[in-house]
Design a protein around this motif. Structure first.
Motif, PDB file in Angstrom:
ATOM      1  N   UNK A   1      -0.172  -6.835 -10.945  1.00 49.85           N
ATOM      2  CA  UNK A   1       0.656  -5.824 -10.315  1.00 49.85           C
ATOM      3  C   UNK A   1       2.096  -6.321 -10.285  1.00 49.85           C
ATOM      4  N   UNK A   2       3.014  -5.439 -10.625  1.00 50.50           N
ATOM      5  CA  UNK A   2       4.439  -5.756 -10.659  1.00 50.50           C
ATOM      6  C   UNK A   2       5.086  -5.072  -9.467  1.00 50.50           C
ATOM      7  N   UNK A   3       5.724  -5.880  -8.638  1.00 46.28           N
ATOM      8  CA  UNK A   3       6.269  -5.383  -7.381  1.00 46.28           C
ATOM      9  C   UNK A   3       7.760  -5.102  -7.475  1.00 46.28           C
ATOM     10  N   UNK A   4       8.161  -4.081  -6.742  1.00 44.32           N
ATOM     11  CA  UNK A   4       9.584  -3.819  -6.555  1.00 44.32           C
ATOM     12  C   UNK A   4      10.157  -4.766  -5.519  1.00 44.32           C
ATOM     13  N   UNK A   5      11.474  -4.697  -5.281  1.00 49.85           N
ATOM     14  CA  UNK A   5      12.145  -5.620  -4.361  1.00 49.85           C
ATOM     15  C   UNK A   5      11.911  -5.300  -2.892  1.00 49.85           C
ATOM     16  N   UNK A   6      11.328  -4.149  -2.592  1.00 45.11           N
ATOM     17  CA  UNK A   6      11.050  -3.803  -1.202  1.00 45.11           C
ATOM     18  C   UNK A   6      12.125  -2.941  -0.572  1.00 45.11           C
ATOM     19  N   UNK A   7      11.703  -2.143   0.398  1.00 44.45           N
ATOM     20  CA  UNK A   7      12.618  -1.348   1.232  1.00 44.45           C
ATOM     21  C   UNK A   7      12.383  -1.767   2.679  1.00 44.45           C
ATOM     22  N   UNK A   8      13.431  -2.283   3.293  1.00 43.23           N
ATOM     23  CA  UNK A   8      13.328  -2.746   4.669  1.00 43.23           C
ATOM     24  C   UNK A   8      13.670  -1.596   5.605  1.00 43.23           C
ATOM     25  N   UNK A   9      12.650  -1.101   6.291  1.00 43.09           N
ATOM     26  CA  UNK A   9      12.808   0.036   7.188  1.00 43.09           C
ATOM     27  C   UNK A   9      12.835  -0.449   8.630  1.00 43.09           C
ATOM     28  N   UNK A  10      13.877  -0.051   9.344  1.00 44.41           N
ATOM     29  CA  UNK A  10      13.986  -0.380  10.761  1.00 44.41           C
ATOM     30  C   UNK A  10      14.118   0.921  11.538  1.00 44.41           C
ATOM     31  N   UNK A  11      13.167   1.142  12.442  1.00 47.50           N
ATOM     32  CA  UNK A  11      13.186   2.350  13.263  1.00 47.50           C
ATOM     33  C   UNK A  11      13.629   1.973  14.671  1.00 47.50           C
ATOM     34  N   UNK A  12      14.692   2.586  15.124  1.00 49.85           N
ATOM     35  CA  UNK A  12      15.255   2.247  16.439  1.00 49.85           C
ATOM     36  C   UNK A  12      14.853   3.275  17.499  1.00 49.85           C
TER      37      UNK A  12
ATOM     38  N   UNK B   1       6.622   1.569  15.282  1.00 48.31           N
ATOM     39  CA  UNK B   1       5.660   0.746  14.550  1.00 48.31           C
ATOM     40  C   UNK B   1       5.738   0.897  13.039  1.00 48.31           C
ATOM     41  N   UNK B   2       6.522   1.851  12.581  1.00 42.10           N
ATOM     42  CA  UNK B   2       6.690   2.016  11.135  1.00 42.10           C
ATOM     43  C   UNK B   2       7.681   1.002  10.571  1.00 42.10           C
ATOM     44  N   UNK B   3       8.375   0.307  11.443  1.00 38.70           N
ATOM     45  CA  UNK B   3       9.327  -0.717  10.987  1.00 38.70           C
ATOM     46  C   UNK B   3       8.580  -1.789  10.209  1.00 38.70           C
ATOM     47  N   UNK B   4       8.983  -2.005   8.990  1.00 34.92           N
ATOM     48  CA  UNK B   4       8.287  -2.938   8.099  1.00 34.92           C
ATOM     49  C   UNK B   4       9.050  -2.983   6.781  1.00 34.92           C
ATOM     50  N   UNK B   5       8.526  -3.799   5.869  1.00 32.37           N
ATOM     51  CA  UNK B   5       9.033  -3.765   4.496  1.00 32.37           C
ATOM     52  C   UNK B   5       8.002  -3.035   3.652  1.00 32.37           C
TER      53      UNK B   5
END
Lengths: 114, 114
Positions: A103-114, A84-88
């Motif tokens: 607020x200034x946002x970064x480009x994001x980190x795409x996390x995929x937990x298998x 369930x931690x899989x998210x951006x």
């Protein structure tokens, strides 16, 4: 000269692992945030730091631990990763601790937990 | 607690047509209101914000939004859509209980047909 940068951009890992995401801002802002965006694009704040002090902790599991070594950095460490931690995960910063400020946002980190 | 509702998860318009993205908030006390845009694989970027000055707010890229207290609305409009406007749009509202927290809507994906 990116304003808010995050590393890594993509993160694929197994359940149970521990991982960290780093965030840096070069805007001289006092306040930094971590947001989680789920698969339905719903964006929710997780943490907010102001001058290295934790201000907002939105009932996030204690497997998530933010660390701010200085005003320009806010890292996110996640223990015992779950599916369930899989998210951006987005880092953001603002000049001061008030929602009035952009607020200034970064480009994001795409996390995929298998 | 404050909440924000965006009607329509997807809106499709033809290039050159009017863009109307809807946002309603829940509080009886006028909050601060924001529209952010998210282009594919990028972080959020502020389009415009209402902070109790003029009720008609102009933003970047030709977008504007009107704060209507009687309707608790802050709809986003643009007279003529451009292909480059295709993105995800988020309405956000400041939290009444915590003045430095933003609560985001679920987002509206804008599709622009040639």
């Amino acid at each position: 000269d990116t304003a808010v940068s995050q590393t890594p951009k993509y993160l694929v890992t197994q359940m149970g692992n521990d991982k960290s995401i780093k965030c840096e801002q070069n805007l001289g802002h006092d306040t930094m945030y971590w947001y989680k965006q789920d698969s339905k694009k719903f964006l929710k704040i997780m943490f907010s730091y102001n001058n290295k002090e934790l201000i907002i902790n939105e009932t996030v599991p204690n497997r998530f631990s933010p660390k701010s070594p200085d005003k320009a950095h806010l890292n996110l460490h996640i223990n015992s990763l779950e599916l369930g931690d899989s998210a951006v995960y987005f880092c953001a910063s603002s000049p001061y601790l008030t929602s009035l400020e952009t607020q200034y946002f970064g480009p994001g980190t795409r996390l995929l937990v298998l | 607690a404050q909440s924000v509702t965006q009607l329509g998860s997807h809106v499709s318009v033809s290039e050159g047509a009017l863009v109307l993205l809807r946002c309603n908030y829940s509080s009886s006390v006028p909050p601060y209101l924001f529209w952010y845009v998210q282009y594919p694989n990028q972080g959020l970027q502020l389009l415009l914000k209402y902070t109790s000055a003029a009720t008609l707010v102009k933003g970047i890229n030709g977008f504007e939004a009107e704060f209507k207290k009687s309707e608790t609305s802050f709809h986003l409009t643009k007279p003529s859509a451009h292909m480059s406007d295709a993105a995800e749009y988020f309405c956000a509202v400041s939290d009444n209980d915590s003045s430095y927290k933003l609560i985001f809507g679920s987002g509206t994906r804008l599709l622009v047909r040639p």
